[in-house]
Each structure stands twice: as structure tokens, then as C-alpha cells.
Design an enzyme around this catalytic site. Sequence first.
Site, PDB file in Angstrom:
ATOM      1  N   ASP A  36      16.324  53.216  39.480  1.00 26.43           N
ATOM      2  CA  ASP A  36      16.449  51.786  39.158  1.00 26.43           C
ATOM      3  C   ASP A  36      17.900  51.370  38.906  1.00 26.43           C
ATOM      4  O   ASP A  36      18.163  50.287  38.395  1.00 26.43           O
ATOM      5  CB  ASP A  36      15.593  51.435  37.937  1.00 26.43           C
ATOM      6  CG  ASP A  36      16.041  52.210  36.701  1.00 26.43           C
ATOM      7  OD1 ASP A  36      16.998  53.011  36.809  1.00 26.43           O
ATOM      8  OD2 ASP A  36      15.446  52.028  35.622  1.00 26.43           O
ATOM      9  N   GLN A  96      42.806  40.364  30.119  1.00 27.08           N
ATOM     10  CA  GLN A  96      42.045  39.246  29.530  1.00 27.08           C
ATOM     11  C   GLN A  96      42.337  39.144  28.031  1.00 27.08           C
ATOM     12  O   GLN A  96      41.447  39.196  27.197  1.00 27.08           O
ATOM     13  CB  GLN A  96      40.553  39.436  29.793  1.00 27.08           C
ATOM     14  CG  GLN A  96      40.233  39.381  31.283  1.00 27.08           C
ATOM     15  CD  GLN A  96      38.766  39.144  31.566  1.00 27.08           C
ATOM     16  OE1 GLN A  96      38.050  38.520  30.800  1.00 27.08           O
ATOM     17  NE2 GLN A  96      38.299  39.678  32.691  1.00 27.08           N
ATOM     18  N   HIS A 129      48.415  46.659  30.091  1.00 27.05           N
ATOM     19  CA  HIS A 129      49.005  45.348  30.384  1.00 27.05           C
ATOM     20  C   HIS A 129      49.331  44.629  29.081  1.00 27.05           C
ATOM     21  O   HIS A 129      50.382  44.006  28.940  1.00 27.05           O
ATOM     22  CB  HIS A 129      48.055  44.505  31.225  1.00 27.05           C
ATOM     23  CG  HIS A 129      48.553  43.107  31.400  1.00 27.05           C
ATOM     24  ND1 HIS A 129      49.664  42.816  32.164  1.00 27.05           N
ATOM     25  CD2 HIS A 129      48.151  41.938  30.863  1.00 27.05           C
ATOM     26  CE1 HIS A 129      49.906  41.521  32.088  1.00 27.05           C
ATOM     27  NE2 HIS A 129      49.003  40.966  31.314  1.00 27.05           N
ATOM     28  N   ASP A 168      57.327  38.495  36.749  1.00 32.10           N
ATOM     29  CA  ASP A 168      56.910  37.379  35.888  1.00 32.10           C
ATOM     30  C   ASP A 168      57.565  37.515  34.513  1.00 32.10           C
ATOM     31  O   ASP A 168      58.113  38.567  34.160  1.00 32.10           O
ATOM     32  CB  ASP A 168      55.378  37.294  35.763  1.00 32.10           C
ATOM     33  CG  ASP A 168      54.743  38.599  35.326  1.00 32.10           C
ATOM     34  OD1 ASP A 168      55.356  39.339  34.535  1.00 32.10           O
ATOM     35  OD2 ASP A 168      53.610  38.874  35.761  1.00 32.10           O
ATOM     36  N   LYS A 191      56.646  32.972  37.444  1.00 32.27           N
ATOM     37  CA  LYS A 191      55.417  32.814  38.221  1.00 32.27           C
ATOM     38  C   LYS A 191      54.367  31.998  37.479  1.00 32.27           C
ATOM     39  O   LYS A 191      54.319  31.992  36.251  1.00 32.27           O
ATOM     40  CB  LYS A 191      54.877  34.203  38.583  1.00 32.27           C
ATOM     41  CG  LYS A 191      53.590  34.601  37.928  1.00 32.27           C
ATOM     42  CD  LYS A 191      53.070  35.970  38.341  1.00 32.27           C
ATOM     43  CE  LYS A 191      51.902  36.341  37.426  1.00 32.27           C
ATOM     44  NZ  LYS A 191      51.460  37.726  37.529  1.00 32.27           N
ATOM     45  N   ASP A 217      56.275  46.469  37.924  1.00 29.74           N
ATOM     46  CA  ASP A 217      55.150  45.788  37.254  1.00 29.74           C
ATOM     47  C   ASP A 217      54.271  46.852  36.622  1.00 29.74           C
ATOM     48  O   ASP A 217      54.413  48.060  36.904  1.00 29.74           O
ATOM     49  CB  ASP A 217      54.353  44.976  38.298  1.00 29.74           C
ATOM     50  CG  ASP A 217      53.683  43.752  37.670  1.00 29.74           C
ATOM     51  OD1 ASP A 217      53.575  43.698  36.434  1.00 29.74           O
ATOM     52  OD2 ASP A 217      53.280  42.855  38.429  1.00 29.74           O
ATOM     53  N   THR A 222      45.719  42.544  43.567  1.00 30.93           N
ATOM     54  CA  THR A 222      45.594  41.981  44.924  1.00 30.93           C
ATOM     55  C   THR A 222      46.937  41.946  45.647  1.00 30.93           C
ATOM     56  O   THR A 222      46.985  41.636  46.834  1.00 30.93           O
ATOM     57  CB  THR A 222      45.084  40.534  44.860  1.00 30.93           C
ATOM     58  OG1 THR A 222      46.080  39.720  44.212  1.00 30.93           O
ATOM     59  CG2 THR A 222      43.772  40.445  44.092  1.00 30.93           C
ATOM     60  N   GLY A 224      49.163  39.750  44.989  1.00 32.05           N
ATOM     61  CA  GLY A 224      49.623  38.356  44.979  1.00 32.05           C
ATOM     62  C   GLY A 224      50.927  38.176  44.208  1.00 32.05           C
ATOM     63  O   GLY A 224      51.824  37.451  44.638  1.00 32.05           O
TER      64      GLY A 224
HETATM   65  C1  R5P Z   1      50.058  40.221  35.335  1.00 27.11           C
HETATM   66  O1  R5P Z   1      50.705  39.662  34.468  1.00 27.11           O
HETATM   67  C2  R5P Z   1      50.244  41.670  35.680  1.00 27.11           C
HETATM   68  O2  R5P Z   1      51.361  42.217  35.060  1.00 27.11           O
HETATM   69  C3  R5P Z   1      50.337  41.876  37.163  1.00 27.11           C
HETATM   70  O3  R5P Z   1      51.501  41.228  37.647  1.00 27.11           O
HETATM   71  C4  R5P Z   1      49.161  41.279  37.893  1.00 27.11           C
HETATM   72  O4  R5P Z   1      47.988  41.496  37.175  1.00 27.11           O
HETATM   73  C5  R5P Z   1      49.009  41.857  39.255  1.00 27.11           C
HETATM   74  O5  R5P Z   1      47.891  41.307  39.872  1.00 27.11           O
HETATM   75  P1  R5P Z   1      47.950  40.876  41.383  1.00 27.11           P
HETATM   76  O6  R5P Z   1      48.459  42.053  42.156  1.00 27.11           O
HETATM   77  O7  R5P Z   1      46.531  40.525  41.746  1.00 27.11           O
HETATM   78  O8  R5P Z   1      48.830  39.683  41.474  1.00 27.11           O
END
Ligand code: R5P
Length: 283
Positions: A36, A96, A129, A168, A191, A217, A222, A224
Site C-alpha cells: 500500500d 522555507q 541554507h 544573491d 536577485k 552557492d 533548478t 535558475g
Molecule cells: C537560495 O537562496 C539558495 O541559496 C539557492 O540560490 C537556490 O535555492 C538555488 O535554487 P535554484 O537552483 O532553483 O535557483
Amino acid sequence: MEPVVLSGSGNPPLAAAIAKELGLPIGAATVGRFPDDELHVELHEDVGGRDVYLVQSFSPPADRALLELLFLADAARRSGAKRVVAAVPYLAYARQDKRTKGTGPLGARVLAEILQTASLDRLVVLDLHSSEVIAGLRIPLEHLSAIPLLADELGESSRPASVIVSPDGGGVVRAEAYAKRLQLPVAVVHKTRISGSEVSAQAVTGDVRGRLPIVVDDMISTGGTIEAAIRALRAAGCAERTTVAATHALLVGGAIERLQRLGIERLVTTDSLPAQATLPFAV
Ligand code: R5P
């Protein structure tokens, strides 16, 4: 008694590598599904009186990985483990840490409270993060950083004309940590997030004209953020040859193709998440 490593399905190759490094066995366990679709966890190893190291990255689907961790910890505890230590190299939901538009949940806090209920003696995490996720947790924890390791590796790609770039405002402290180690200047891309996969970059602060960017980072999801940063850097006169470094390479939703289209020269990352089959750039 000999400690034992237990692995969830989040990153078995990493669990195997850690066990090998420590000279410890991987404990036999079933981590699967009942018909299940409920989670089925069963230990086939006698963990009584032993230290248990649970290795579980919250790779997608993170909810499943979380429940596996909780079940494995509970199984180990109920089977008489002496200490249960969880190593969670990639802890999902840490982004989050704010309520979206003031109407969503504080997901990072919810996750922290769930972890609080787990039968853990210690939690080890890597480059979160946001430390909001672990703020106030009443279990001993270690927040490790891969920055020294990644910076060493970046040494090869670093030139006197390089510049460390935070994609960012939230990543400036991280970028400064890399810059200090590599003795390079820092630039920051400003950003705004439009959706889960789209971000827009408005401006670049710092001297980037003609410089070779090393974009750093905590994670690439993704792609982005990296894409917007690189486009903004190029518009500001930065050189095309780009290196990217991030602790956690989630690479979901076409991220690999996205990075490939940007002509990234090198991606430096860790194995906190399972490796993607083959990446089309030097890693
Ligand atoms: C956001 O503040 C994180 O440090 C990353 O820059 C972000 O989560 C990366 O996510 P994505 O690759 O989807 O832009």
C-alpha cells in the site's frame, strides 16, 4: 562493541563511502515499501549496545527520506542501540525559513520540530541554507561546512583575474568565506525570486568587468539562480569562462541542460546528494 552504519535510500553510495572510511560495516536493513506504499523499515542487524550512525541525505522525495530517517532511528533505539547519530548531509526544507507571502507555513521550523522528536543523540548536517532549521533544537548537533574543501578544489580554477560571486544577497557571507581562502575580490548579484524555477537578477555590485567569475552557492536546485547570475554578470562585462561551486547539487527540473546551455566550464560540488549519471562539464 563495533559501531555500525545504517543507510536510508537518500544516498547509499555516500553511506558506503563513509563506512569504508571508518572501517565499519553497513548494517543489513530493509528500507522499502509495503504494497500500500507505506514505508517498510526492518533491521536485520543486531544493533544492541552499539553506536549506530544513520546516513541519510534528504534527496528528493525529501518527505520520504525524512520518514525513513525517523523510522530507522526509532528501530535502532528500540533494538537497544547505545547511541544513535544521524548524518544528514543535505537537509531539505531549510529554504522555507520564511513564510511565503505571509500565508504559508514556516516549513523549516516544522522540520526542526519533527527532528526534535526523533530518537537521536546527535545530528550532523552540512552547509544548511539557513540555520533557522536547527535553531533551538534540543539535541547536540554539528553544522559542518564544505567550504574549506570546495575552496581547495577551486584553487585549480582560480586565477589572479578571478572574482568570487554570490548569486544573491543572502550568500554574501558564504562568498566572503571563499574569497578569504582564495584571496580574491567579491561581487554580488541582486536577485528576486519569481517562482520555484525562475529568478530575475537586477544588478551586480563589485568590479566584474573582464574578470573570470567563480559563482558560489549553498545549493543548485533548478539552476535558475545560477543562470540569472551568469546572465547578469555577462551583461556587466564579466568574462564568459565561468566556474560554479555549490555544496549541494540537487540538479532537478532540467538544471543540467540549463547549466550546459550557459557553457559553464567547471562545476565543483560534494557528494552530499547522489551523483547524477554524467554531467556534461568538468566536476
Ligand atoms: C537560495 O537562496 C539558495 O541559496 C539557492 O540560490 C537556490 O535555492 C538555488 O535554487 P535554484 O537552483 O532553483 O535557483
